[in-house]
Each structure stands twice: as structure tokens, then as C-alpha cells.
Design an enzyme around this catalytic site. Sequence first.
Site, PDB file in Angstrom:
ATOM      1  N   LYS A 116       0.834  -1.209   0.000  1.00  0.00           N
ATOM      2  CA  LYS A 116       0.000   0.000   0.000  1.00  0.00           C
ATOM      3  C   LYS A 116       0.865   1.254   0.000  1.00  0.00           C
ATOM      4  O   LYS A 116       0.547   2.248  -0.644  1.00  0.00           O
ATOM      5  CB  LYS A 116      -0.929  -0.019   1.218  1.00  0.00           C
ATOM      6  CG  LYS A 116      -2.054  -1.036   1.143  1.00  0.00           C
ATOM      7  CD  LYS A 116      -2.952  -0.924   2.374  1.00  0.00           C
ATOM      8  CE  LYS A 116      -4.192  -1.802   2.229  1.00  0.00           C
ATOM      9  NZ  LYS A 116      -3.866  -3.228   2.166  1.00  0.00           N
ATOM     10  N   GLU A 200      -2.932   6.812   8.186  1.00  0.00           N
ATOM     11  CA  GLU A 200      -3.713   7.780   7.417  1.00  0.00           C
ATOM     12  C   GLU A 200      -4.720   8.495   8.315  1.00  0.00           C
ATOM     13  O   GLU A 200      -5.140   7.945   9.348  1.00  0.00           O
ATOM     14  CB  GLU A 200      -4.483   7.085   6.289  1.00  0.00           C
ATOM     15  CG  GLU A 200      -3.620   6.546   5.183  1.00  0.00           C
ATOM     16  CD  GLU A 200      -4.440   5.933   4.072  1.00  0.00           C
ATOM     17  OE1 GLU A 200      -3.915   5.822   2.958  1.00  0.00           O
ATOM     18  OE2 GLU A 200      -5.609   5.562   4.312  1.00  0.00           O
ATOM     19  N   ARG A 292      -5.886  -8.724  -8.047  1.00  0.00           N
ATOM     20  CA  ARG A 292      -6.548 -10.031  -8.115  1.00  0.00           C
ATOM     21  C   ARG A 292      -8.028  -9.804  -8.386  1.00  0.00           C
ATOM     22  O   ARG A 292      -8.500  -8.659  -8.407  1.00  0.00           O
ATOM     23  CB  ARG A 292      -6.388 -10.781  -6.790  1.00  0.00           C
ATOM     24  CG  ARG A 292      -6.874  -9.965  -5.577  1.00  0.00           C
ATOM     25  CD  ARG A 292      -6.793 -10.762  -4.297  1.00  0.00           C
ATOM     26  NE  ARG A 292      -6.983  -9.953  -3.111  1.00  0.00           N
ATOM     27  CZ  ARG A 292      -8.146  -9.576  -2.608  1.00  0.00           C
ATOM     28  NH1 ARG A 292      -9.259  -9.917  -3.230  1.00  0.00           N
ATOM     29  NH2 ARG A 292      -8.231  -8.846  -1.524  1.00  0.00           N
TER      30      ARG A 292
END
Length: 671
Positions: A116, A200, A292
Amino acid sequence: MFNTLLIANRGEIACRVAATAQRLGLRTIAVYSEADANARHVAACDAAIPIGGPEPRNSYLRGPAILEAAKAAGAQAVHPGYGFLSENEAFAQACADAGIVFVGPPASAIAAMGSKSAAKSLMEAAGVPLVPGYHGENQDPDFLQAQADLIGYPVLIKASAGGGGKGMRIVASADAFREALASCKREAAGSFGDDKVLIERYLQKPRHIEIQVFADSHGNCVYLFERDCSVQRRHQKVIEEAPAPGMTPERRRAMGEAAVAAARAVDYVGAGTVEFIAEPDGRFYFMEMNTRLQVEHPVTEMITGHDLVEWQLRVAAGEPLPVRQDDLSFTGHAIEARIYAENPDNGFLPSIGRLDVLRLPPHVAFANGDVRIDGGVREGDAITPYYDPMIAKLIVRGKDREQARARMAQALGELQCVGVQTNIAFLRRLMLDDAFAQADLDTGLIERRHDSLFPLPMPATDTACALAMAALLASQGEKSSEPHQRVAGADPWNALDGWRVSGVYEKTFSLLDRGEAREVVLRRVAEQWSYSSGETVLPLAWQTEATGAGQYLVRIRLGDADERATVIVRGEQVHVYAGGVPTLLEQHDPLMHSVDESSDHGGSLTAPMPGKIISIAVKAGDAVKAGDALLVMEAMKMEHTIQSPKDGTVQEVYFAVGDQVGDGAELLALD
């Protein structure tokens, strides 16, 4: 096209891939752990190969063992499904090195988007807006705490290599940061083999919107519109729908083109999902790219009519995408509900056990109808502590969102599952909730609508009690309230119709209703039957039909009301399914279930489910306060913190880190 495909996964995705591959004429090979020897996906494939013990790290996460199985089976391709090794760049590269097609993106794309932190840096360079936060490599706890303090609370800690809500925590204050960070890192390491995290700013009322992208090896890349995945519990998706409510064509195009740009930036090939978080004013931020197929891909298939698994196989075989962007369109609205073995009333804790009864609503196998079931278990299978507790995915389609929502509520009302606790009734309440009906969506909807989604327990209705009573009578041979025609010469003492010389017959049923004892009485005077409970007395007529072992279709007339239901008797439990609402009652024998009220079980704490002890925060003699974390268990790939229910002193800790414990095991004692 290759001719033999090994499916390196389990559950419903393995079953789905097998069905599509076989439809294309491919031979399919399953792999399975010791816990899955008799699993549905094993039966669905043409052949199966064992790969290790029940825990994922000893089986489905063993890349070398899976590659050996592929070579032994002569497989030319491996489909990784989702989860496990589907986003593992080392496994994708190992497949390529072995000359075996990996049905997914190249290892380089997985590497670029699999972290990420790295993905956010890539998107930042490309000008895609990001949520304020820290996405760097420094993982020192003091440094991360300082970054969180700078961002401002609440913050969100997320596993850099993760997904599915694992390794994710909302932290409301600086005091709670260290403990949450340690938990996230443990969970991330256990689930993904990588404990890196990012920090975050936590958005207060965000929507989770993702774009389905698909690219081939010929330079073509398209987006198949969006899915709204805002309704979540424990940071995991529960309900997904397509298209996203309220999405304008302009915003759809902007998000779709941004997603395609992200895929092109890493030379992507295959199915992928670019996830965004959107604020109420329409601003959206890149979150991550899942390299995916996603669990929720069926809603996209339902509205576009395209089989994304078939696309995966064809693209992996070198074929171009079958359509261009301008050829794509969608029709109607689709909703998917994830059916889990879990207890919503107890923090959605997973439920372990055998699926004694699993009855599904009328459905089709794929996308030719309006109700679809994708499932990886069958009636009689066990839900174990080793894997995700999903039972099935229920997908419906309507001409618009309101029709799809109504169909989902109806289909959920037709689902019957006995043997484990499930979220079925909760999902149906969610479908009928005013906020969901009005598309007032955000990732905090379940918490925000807690009072309506988790109503206070109500006593069973007289109708439910009468239905249960009729089924219990049927299990004893009394199938109907209709007068019996006696057979000449038959032994009258063998009759089960309640006949008495006095003309009066009475039978009392003692039931447990949510733990409370309740007596209901069946009485016959002459040929008239009646039901009574407390001050309620109503005429009763009933008729039952056995539909299986301990399963009955029951019709009653109670007073002036008619009702029809399925009733399932399992041991002492009676499950009543009437009008889409399940009711659980238990036969109660006061003598068998008498409890010594004076017994003192002390302050012992018990395990809420089977699992492994991974962390212990206290020792004998420690003083604790209510709410303090005592130990952490791992089950179903998630961590569960056991907290002190009161102030006290730890007397004894019965287990050590690494121990496996059973459901209900005493973990420690408080004074």
C-alpha cells in the site's frame, strides 16, 4: 488455451473457477489441506492433491508445495483465487520461472501495487489524490506515533501488504496508539508475512467505491464500472452493490479513467480492482489496488453480463480482451450479501460448527437469472477455525436498486442454516433499514444505525410457539389436529390422537425463549383444540408434513390467522422460519437443566471461540481495571482481544502464548 488448470485456493472461489474452467473444456486440479479433504472444492475438480496441515501457513500459503503439485499434475496454469497467494509476487515469479502460467498480473505489477505504501507513492507521482498520511518505510514505533500525532486523531493504521480488514485499526487517541500498532503488526505478519503498516487520517463519513479494471497482454485496458462497498463490519465488506448509488456519469468516467491509468502505470495484465475512498462532497482518494479478482466481482458480472473468471483464463492464455471500453455498458442493479458463520450480537465473532441444515433460496448457478449463489460449503460440512467463516455469497439483480433490495430481503428470508450462528437475520434487517433503503451509505453505517440493526430481544410470538409445538407433536407422531379415523380392530392404546374417556386432553410444553422459561399448553375439548400461553387462549388447528429428518412444513390456524413455516428440530433446539424471520426455541426440562443457584463460578474468563493464544498482557498478581486488555487470541485469520469485565486482581493464567484453546475454555481467573 492451456488444457490443465491447478486452483491454488479453496472455498467458493475455487468452486467458481472450477465450474468456469470445466465449461471451457479444461481439466481442473484442486489442492487441499488436511481440514479440507472432503471439501466441496475438492469434489468439484477433476482431481485433487493434498498439500499439508490445516493452518494456511502449512498448506495454502506453501508456494513450493503448490508448485510441486502443479508439476506432478501436469498443470500448465495456476489460478490463485483471492487471498492466500493471489497477491504474492514471489509465488507469481516462481510460477513464471517454472514455465507455469500464473492467472493474474506479472510479479512486477504485484510488487508495485502489493505494498500500500509503494502504491500510494506511485499514485502520488501520477497526480492521483491521496488521503493525508504516512506511507514510508520507517517502521520505528516512536516515529509512527509521532506521524500519527502530526496527522491528528482519529487515524487509521493499515497493513501495507494487507486487505480484507486484517491488520487494520482505528485509533481515537494517542494513548491507544501503541497497543493498536502492535496488534496490527502481529495480524499483518500472520496474514501476509509482512508487518509493515501505514498511517492515514481517518475520514469521518466516507464511502468505499472501487473500480473493476481488466487488461490484456496486447495493450488493451478497460474499466467495468464501479462497486459500492461502503457497508462494512470490522473493516470487512458485508454488502456490495453495483452501480454505486448516486454516481454521476462524469464522476464514473473520472474514477474509471483514473483506475485505468493506475493499471497502465504498472503494465498490468488481468483482473484488478482500484479502490477509492470518497467524501460526501464528491472528492475521492486512491486507497489501494488489489491485484486479483475480488470477492464481490459477481455484482459486476450481474450488471454487465460478462464472466470475469473466463476473461481471466483467456487473458492468461494470451488472448485479447473480448471488448473495448466503448462496447461496455451495464443494465439494472445488483447487490451481494456475504453469508458468514458469525454472531452479529457478539461483535461478529466467528461461529464454529457443523452445517446440520443449509437450505438456499431458488437460484441459478451463474448470471442467467436474478438470484445467484456462490458457495464453497454444503450441508453437513464443518466451519473450522482455520479459514474465513464465509458460508456463501448471495447475489441478486433487479431492474433498479429498489427491486434488487426487495429481492435480497426476500432471498435472505428463504435462507435456512442450522448448526452455527449466522448473520442472515442481521443482513435482512440491514436490507430493510431506512438508511440503507435511502442509500445513505458510508463505512460507519452499521455503527451509526446500531439501534435499528441490533434491536432489543423480543419474546417469541404466540404464532412461533404454536408452530414449534406442532413440529414437536409431529416428531412424536401426531401430524394433524384433524380427527383420526380409527381402524377397526386396531389397538386403541397405540393411538396418538389424544383421545380421552373424559373428552379432555391437555399437554404442556416447556420452552426456553432466549433463556427464559415459557410454558405453552395444548388442550383438546371434544374435537376442538386450543393453544394457551399466559393469559392468551386461542383456537388452534395444525397440519404437518415431514420434509427431511427432523424437518417439517407446518401449517397452522391460530385464532383467525393462518401461517405456514418450515420448522427444524435438532436435539433440544427448535428453529422456526416464518415470514422471513427466524425464531429459536429450546425444549426445556427443568429437572435435566436445573442449576444450583448458589454455585459460585468466580471470576473466570472463557474463550469465545476456538483459537490460539498469541499474546498475554498480564500475570498472576497483576491488578487490572474493567476494559483492560488481558490477552489476545487469533482465530479465523483475525485477532480478538479479551478484556477484563471488571476491576480486580489476576489470580491465575491457565495458558501460555502459542497454546490452542477450545471454545469455552477457562483462560484466566480474576478475584
